[in-house]
Design a protein around this motif. Structure first.
Motif, PDB file in Angstrom:
ATOM      1  N   VAL A 198       0.820  -1.209   0.000  1.00  0.00           N
ATOM      2  CA  VAL A 198       0.000   0.000   0.000  1.00  0.00           C
ATOM      3  C   VAL A 198       0.853   1.259   0.000  1.00  0.00           C
ATOM      4  N   ASP A 199       0.410   2.274  -0.747  1.00  0.00           N
ATOM      5  CA  ASP A 199       1.111   3.564  -0.798  1.00  0.00           C
ATOM      6  C   ASP A 199       0.514   4.584   0.160  1.00  0.00           C
ATOM      7  N   PHE A 200      -0.823   4.663   0.192  1.00  0.00           N
ATOM      8  CA  PHE A 200      -1.507   5.636   1.039  1.00  0.00           C
ATOM      9  C   PHE A 200      -2.685   4.962   1.731  1.00  0.00           C
ATOM     10  N   VAL A 201      -3.029   5.466   2.910  1.00  0.00           N
ATOM     11  CA  VAL A 201      -4.192   4.957   3.642  1.00  0.00           C
ATOM     12  C   VAL A 201      -5.125   6.110   3.969  1.00  0.00           C
ATOM     13  N   ILE A 202      -6.403   5.954   3.624  1.00  0.00           N
ATOM     14  CA  ILE A 202      -7.451   6.873   4.058  1.00  0.00           C
ATOM     15  C   ILE A 202      -8.159   6.177   5.217  1.00  0.00           C
ATOM     16  N   ASN A 203      -7.912   6.642   6.426  1.00  0.00           N
ATOM     17  CA  ASN A 203      -8.350   5.924   7.617  1.00  0.00           C
ATOM     18  C   ASN A 203      -9.539   6.631   8.263  1.00  0.00           C
ATOM     19  N   PHE A 204     -10.687   5.955   8.267  1.00  0.00           N
ATOM     20  CA  PHE A 204     -11.865   6.482   8.946  1.00  0.00           C
ATOM     21  C   PHE A 204     -11.864   6.116  10.427  1.00  0.00           C
ATOM     22  N   ASN A 205     -10.930   5.265  10.835  1.00  0.00           N
ATOM     23  CA  ASN A 205     -10.843   4.841  12.233  1.00  0.00           C
ATOM     24  C   ASN A 205     -10.031   5.844  13.042  1.00  0.00           C
ATOM     25  N   LEU A 223      -9.070  10.819   8.717  1.00  0.00           N
ATOM     26  CA  LEU A 223     -10.128  11.773   8.377  1.00  0.00           C
ATOM     27  C   LEU A 223     -10.923  12.212   9.594  1.00  0.00           C
ATOM     28  N   HIS A 224     -10.956  11.380  10.646  1.00  0.00           N
ATOM     29  CA  HIS A 224     -11.735  11.700  11.839  1.00  0.00           C
ATOM     30  C   HIS A 224     -10.850  11.886  13.067  1.00  0.00           C
ATOM     31  N   GLY A 225      -9.577  12.183  12.855  1.00  0.00           N
ATOM     32  CA  GLY A 225      -8.663  12.308  13.981  1.00  0.00           C
ATOM     33  C   GLY A 225      -8.187  10.947  14.442  1.00  0.00           C
ATOM     34  N   ASN A 226      -7.319  10.931  15.446  1.00  0.00           N
ATOM     35  CA  ASN A 226      -6.763   9.660  15.892  1.00  0.00           C
ATOM     36  C   ASN A 226      -6.438   9.673  17.382  1.00  0.00           C
ATOM     37  N   VAL A 227      -6.345   8.487  17.940  1.00  0.00           N
ATOM     38  CA  VAL A 227      -5.979   8.328  19.343  1.00  0.00           C
ATOM     39  C   VAL A 227      -4.521   8.730  19.513  1.00  0.00           C
ATOM     40  N   ARG A 228      -4.257   9.529  20.537  1.00  0.00           N
ATOM     41  CA  ARG A 228      -2.883   9.968  20.805  1.00  0.00           C
ATOM     42  C   ARG A 228      -2.017   8.811  21.289  1.00  0.00           C
ATOM     43  N   ASN A 229      -0.737   8.892  21.008  1.00  0.00           N
ATOM     44  CA  ASN A 229       0.201   7.898  21.531  1.00  0.00           C
ATOM     45  C   ASN A 229       0.431   8.079  23.026  1.00  0.00           C
ATOM     46  N   ILE A 266      -7.814  19.299  11.783  1.00  0.00           N
ATOM     47  CA  ILE A 266      -7.464  18.082  11.059  1.00  0.00           C
ATOM     48  C   ILE A 266      -7.185  18.434   9.598  1.00  0.00           C
ATOM     49  N   LYS A 267      -6.137  17.870   9.061  1.00  0.00           N
ATOM     50  CA  LYS A 267      -5.755  18.169   7.683  1.00  0.00           C
ATOM     51  C   LYS A 267      -6.890  17.793   6.735  1.00  0.00           C
ATOM     52  N   LEU A 268      -7.318  18.758   5.935  1.00  0.00           N
ATOM     53  CA  LEU A 268      -8.376  18.534   4.964  1.00  0.00           C
ATOM     54  C   LEU A 268      -7.747  18.170   3.623  1.00  0.00           C
ATOM     55  N   LEU A 269      -8.021  16.960   3.166  1.00  0.00           N
ATOM     56  CA  LEU A 269      -7.405  16.484   1.934  1.00  0.00           C
ATOM     57  C   LEU A 269      -8.094  17.033   0.698  1.00  0.00           C
TER      58      LEU A 269
END
Length: 363
Positions: A198-205, A223-229, A266-269
């Motif tokens: 895979v080259d790119f991932v569009i992650n709704f999770n 696209l919906h943000g992500n859990v912080r490390n 959040i970065k808007l693609l």
């Protein structure tokens, strides 16, 4: 010569479920119910850590209280759908109050025209309204004094309360995912995805399990943000809202996904700029093949799916079983219309592949 194809992977919650994680909204609510059964003992156990904050956030949250009651009757909860109905209910109630500022702040159900489901919902928002006891028939609601003054209904304060409750719900969900989704604990890996490169991932999770397949973080778009490390660093940027529609009334704009994306930076693609009209240095056209794994293709995300369709040469859609296959076809028809979907399947532009292969995790 450079590559002639980009492989774009689109992930929905089914991707996390495939790897053995309990990431359904019902799993989150069940965990809260289990934790709250021994709330004081858990407080002592966690020694007022971030886990204690998780317990406190969820202990008296109006949205979570409603979801807990709703869970008694179903094994599936769609937070976004339920929040949309709650927002519609309050929009109706607030409008009625502003149009009918009764002296005693008592509003009859017949005047409010609440549906049977809305009558159940409103009982869980006791901060705003006093309702008859659970065992009494709901005929009226009374606006709490803190939201009414000699100047009338304090809608700004009421909206502020609902927004803070939504924020606490989202933060509690982040805590749950942080504690329960760890890549090293995946039960299996997909053989099909392992072969994709895979080259790119569009992650709704909100979670990031892409590292299981060697995908670099900078090639994953959340696209919906992500859990912080680290929950002690930064702020929550997860988006949990209702579908994006034309905005006539801005009272509840905070609950819309598009506004939360902007508000949480959040970065808007721009899909056309990111993936469209791409050529190698020697003029070779670079095609985009889009792979959907664990995504329902529902109309809720129709705007994103349409943008991907505009830059894709082919859609490869993974499905679990015959029912899942049929539902995905129905959802595509709902987005694009019958004629386009039938033509795309006939021309093998939309290709369906059943998820039948997997390998035990060896990492």
């Amino acid at each position: 010569m450079g590559k002639d194809k980009n492989k774009i992977l689109v992930l929905g919650n089914g991707f996390d479920l495939f790897h053995g994680y309990k990431t359904k909204y019902t799993d989150f609510i069940q965990d809260i119910i289990a934790q709250q059964q021994n709330l004081e003992e858990n407080r002592k156990k966690y020694r007022y850590s971030k886990s204690t904050e998780y317990l406190d956030l969820s202990n008296d949250n109006c949205f979570i209280n409603y979801f807990k009651a709703h869970q008694k009757y179903t094994d599936w909860i769609d937070f976004e759908h339920e929040i949309e109905q709650i927002v519609n209910m309050f929009s109706k109630i607030f409008h009625h109050i502003e149009m009918n500022p009764y002296f005693d702040n008592r509003y009859t159900i017949n005047d409010l025209k609440l549906t049977p489901k809305e009558k159940v919902m409103i009982r869980h928002f006791g901060e705003l309204f006093i309702c008859p006891r659970e065992d009494e028939y709901l005929t009226y609601i009374i606006l709490n004094k803190g939201y009414h003054s000699s100047e009338g209904f304090n809608k700004k304060r009421a909206l502020s309360y609902l927004k803070s409750q939504l924020n606490d719900l989202i933060l509690a969900l982040e805590f749950y995912l942080f504690n329960n989704v760890k890549p090293e604990e995946a039960s299996a890996l997909s053989l099909q995805l392992s072969k994709l490169d895979v080259d790119f991932v569009i992650n709704f999770n909100y979670t990031n399990l892409c590292k299981l397949y060697g995908i670099e973080d900078n090639n994953v778009y959340f696209l919906h943000g992500n859990v912080r490390n680290n929950l002690d660093v930064g702020s929550n940027n997860m988006v949990l809202g209702i579908k994006d529609e034309a905005e006539d009334d801005l009272d509840f704009v905070y609950f819309k996904k598009y506004f939360q994306r902007i508000q949480k930076k959040i970065k808007l693609l721009n899909f056309q700029n990111t993936f469209g009209n791409m050529f190698t240095d020697d003029g070779l056209y670079v095609a985009n093949d889009v792979y959907f794994f664990g995504h329902s293709l529902s109309k809720t995300d129709g705007d994103i799916i349409k943008q991907l369709d505009s830059v894709a040469d082919q859609f490869y859609i993974y499905y679990c079983n015959q029912f899942d296959y049929e539902q995905k076809v129905i959802n595509l028809i709902d987005i694009f219309g019958r004629d386009k979907v039938v033509e795309a399947i006939k021309d093998e532009r939309y290709i369906f592949e059943q998820i039948i292969e997997y390998k035990e995790k060896t990492l």
